[in-house]
Design a protein around this motif. Structure first.
Motif, PDB file in Angstrom:
ATOM      1  N   THR A 145      16.134 -31.672 -11.132  1.00 18.16           N
ATOM      2  CA  THR A 145      17.313 -30.971 -11.648  1.00 18.16           C
ATOM      3  C   THR A 145      17.281 -30.893 -13.161  1.00 18.16           C
ATOM      4  OG1 THR A 145      18.634 -31.730  -9.758  1.00 18.16           O
ATOM      5  CG2 THR A 145      19.823 -30.981 -11.707  1.00 18.16           C
ATOM      6  N   ALA A 146      16.908 -32.001 -13.819  1.00 15.60           N
ATOM      7  CA  ALA A 146      16.864 -32.013 -15.284  1.00 15.60           C
ATOM      8  C   ALA A 146      15.824 -31.034 -15.808  1.00 15.60           C
ATOM      9  CB  ALA A 146      16.576 -33.430 -15.782  1.00 15.60           C
ATOM     10  N   THR A 203      16.964 -27.417 -15.064  1.00 19.11           N
ATOM     11  CA  THR A 203      18.087 -27.038 -15.924  1.00 19.11           C
ATOM     12  C   THR A 203      17.617 -26.727 -17.333  1.00 19.11           C
ATOM     13  OG1 THR A 203      19.620 -28.406 -14.631  1.00 19.11           O
ATOM     14  CG2 THR A 203      20.290 -27.799 -16.860  1.00 19.11           C
ATOM     15  N   GLY A 211      17.969 -23.005 -18.444  1.00 17.13           N
ATOM     16  CA  GLY A 211      18.969 -22.871 -19.499  1.00 17.13           C
ATOM     17  C   GLY A 211      18.359 -22.403 -20.802  1.00 17.13           C
ATOM     18  N   GLN A 231      32.737 -22.100 -15.710  1.00 22.87           N
ATOM     19  CA  GLN A 231      32.685 -23.552 -15.860  1.00 22.87           C
ATOM     20  C   GLN A 231      34.062 -24.201 -15.836  1.00 22.87           C
ATOM     21  OE1 GLN A 231      29.634 -24.756 -15.590  1.00 22.87           O
ATOM     22  NE2 GLN A 231      29.158 -22.572 -15.489  1.00 22.87           N
ATOM     23  N   TYR A 237      22.632 -28.101  -7.482  1.00 21.23           N
ATOM     24  CA  TYR A 237      22.833 -28.686  -8.806  1.00 21.23           C
ATOM     25  C   TYR A 237      22.429 -27.710  -9.918  1.00 21.23           C
ATOM     26  CZ  TYR A 237      23.610 -33.330  -6.789  1.00 21.23           C
ATOM     27  OH  TYR A 237      24.125 -34.405  -6.101  1.00 21.23           O
ATOM     28  N   LEU A 238      21.313 -27.011  -9.723  1.00 17.73           N
ATOM     29  CA  LEU A 238      20.859 -26.061 -10.738  1.00 17.73           C
ATOM     30  C   LEU A 238      21.853 -24.921 -10.913  1.00 17.73           C
ATOM     31  CD1 LEU A 238      17.029 -25.799  -9.971  1.00 17.73           C
ATOM     32  CD2 LEU A 238      18.123 -26.956 -11.889  1.00 17.73           C
ATOM     33  N   ALA A 242      24.877 -26.181 -12.953  1.00 20.52           N
ATOM     34  CA  ALA A 242      24.659 -26.630 -14.331  1.00 20.52           C
ATOM     35  C   ALA A 242      24.166 -25.525 -15.254  1.00 20.52           C
ATOM     36  CB  ALA A 242      23.644 -27.776 -14.338  1.00 20.52           C
ATOM     37  N   LEU A 243      23.736 -24.398 -14.716  1.00 22.66           N
ATOM     38  CA  LEU A 243      23.098 -23.373 -15.547  1.00 22.66           C
ATOM     39  C   LEU A 243      24.054 -22.796 -16.583  1.00 22.66           C
ATOM     40  CD1 LEU A 243      20.701 -21.606 -16.221  1.00 22.66           C
ATOM     41  CD2 LEU A 243      21.423 -20.029 -14.416  1.00 22.66           C
ATOM     42  N   ASN A 273      25.165 -25.264 -19.623  1.00 18.81           N
ATOM     43  CA  ASN A 273      24.015 -25.650 -20.437  1.00 18.81           C
ATOM     44  C   ASN A 273      23.429 -24.459 -21.181  1.00 18.81           C
ATOM     45  OD1 ASN A 273      23.977 -28.433 -19.793  1.00 18.81           O
ATOM     46  ND2 ASN A 273      23.070 -27.975 -17.815  1.00 18.81           N
ATOM     47  N   VAL A 283      20.375 -31.830 -23.100  1.00 19.88           N
ATOM     48  CA  VAL A 283      20.673 -31.162 -21.827  1.00 19.88           C
ATOM     49  C   VAL A 283      19.938 -31.841 -20.681  1.00 19.88           C
ATOM     50  CG1 VAL A 283      20.345 -29.015 -20.547  1.00 19.88           C
ATOM     51  CG2 VAL A 283      21.225 -28.954 -22.873  1.00 19.88           C
ATOM     52  N   SER A 301      21.918 -33.646 -17.647  1.00 26.95           N
ATOM     53  CA  SER A 301      21.659 -33.158 -16.293  1.00 26.95           C
ATOM     54  C   SER A 301      21.130 -34.275 -15.406  1.00 26.95           C
ATOM     55  CB  SER A 301      20.661 -31.998 -16.337  1.00 26.95           C
ATOM     56  OG  SER A 301      21.166 -30.926 -17.092  1.00 26.95           O
TER      57      SER A 301
END
Length: 291
Positions: free
Chosen positions: A88-89, A92, A96, A122, A159-160, A163-164, A167, A212, A216
């Motif tokens: 995920t990190a 992202t 991002g 968001q 998750y992606l 969070a997009l 971020n 970020v 994430s």
């Protein structure tokens, strides 16, 4: 002599008014944050397995709870959490950064509206849509089982998607601080947009990428609600979901084992934070200089 005493007293009052109260607030805040951590650490070292038996901090010190973790599913839960959080990190950061670069460097129809839309989306937490996410993954699983329920790849995709937006908007402010003259000079030398992005821009925005990525990772590593909806079987659980299974029965829960698992679960976050701390201040503040 009296005049000198009054001057010292005024200096003391001024010091208290300007600085002294901050020390008090700092000490109280540190105590408020540290004492629960010491309590959990004490409970993890108490072989009795009772939280009430840990009221006297470190009255009993033993490693039995940590040894018992090896006999359960804690290892697989930890590995699942690391895989999900790391993927995920990385996703992202890459997605991002690509979106932020496009919004910062290109001018296209709907650019301002899209940026505003990302910011408005968001405002609504992702967990509000967990019913829709469940139904969506249930339907997708009939066509692409790897993206259906009880799959880590599906959880990473959720998750992606969540969070997009935030971020990309955060990175957008940081990308605007990079002079456009660098892009123009690279274009004169024959560099493409991809070469500019990967070889020049990403190196200059390393602080915000680290921030970020860290945020994430922490969010995905400790998230519970969406993970509990998506993951169904014990071997697919992440740490948050797995540890909850131990603590769900408040009266008979193995609290000592739970505390030991919580302590070990915090280690990757602490290590990652220490490794990236030199980027954090720069990454959080530089993007606010220029919008």
């Amino acid at each position: 002599m009296a005049h000198r005493t009054d001057t010292v007293r005024l200096r003391g009052r001024r010091w208290w008014r300007e600085l002294g109260w901050r020390h008090v607030v700092g000490v109280v805040t540190i105590a408020y944050c540290v004492l629960p951590l010491l309590y959990v650490l004490s409970a993890s070292l108490n072989p009795g397995g009772s939280l009430t038996g840990s009221n006297d901090l470190f009255r009993t010190v033993a490693g039995q709870n940590y040894a018992d973790l090896a006999d359960g599913d804690f290892g697989s839960w930890a590995m699942n959490s690391l895989v999900v959080a790391t993927a995920t990190a990385l996703g992202t950061v890459l997605m991002g950064a690509a979106a932020a670069y496009a919004f910062s460097r290109f001018r296209f129809a709907g650019r301002e509206a899209t940026l505003t839309g990302l910011l408005l989306v968001q405002m609504f937490p992702q967990m509000l849509a967990f019913v829709a996410i469940f139904l969506l993954l249930l339907s997708i699983g009939d066509v692409f089982p790897v993206l259906g329920l009880n799959n880590q790849l599906a959880l990473i995709a959720v998750y992606l998607g969540g969070a997009l937006g935030v971020n990309a908007f955060l990175m957008y402010g940081f990308f605007n601080t990079i002079p456009r003259e660098l892009d123009e000079a690279a274009k004169i030398d024959g560099a493409s947009h991809a070469q500019i992005f990967f070889t020049i821009i990403l190196r200059l925005v390393a602080p915000i990428l680290a921030v970020v990525g860290l945020l994430s990772f922490i969010t995905a590593y400790g998230e519970f609600v969406i993970a509990r909806v998506v993951l169904q079987t014990n071997d697919r659980f992440t740490l948050a979901v797995g540890l909850y299974q131990w603590a769900s029965d408040e009266r008979n829960a193995p609290w000592g084992l739970f505390a030991a698992g919580a302590v070990l679960a915090a280690v990757p976050i602490v290590v990652l934070f220490q490794f990236l701390q030199r980027y954090i201040v720069a990454g959080l503040t530089a993007g606010s200089v220029k919008g």
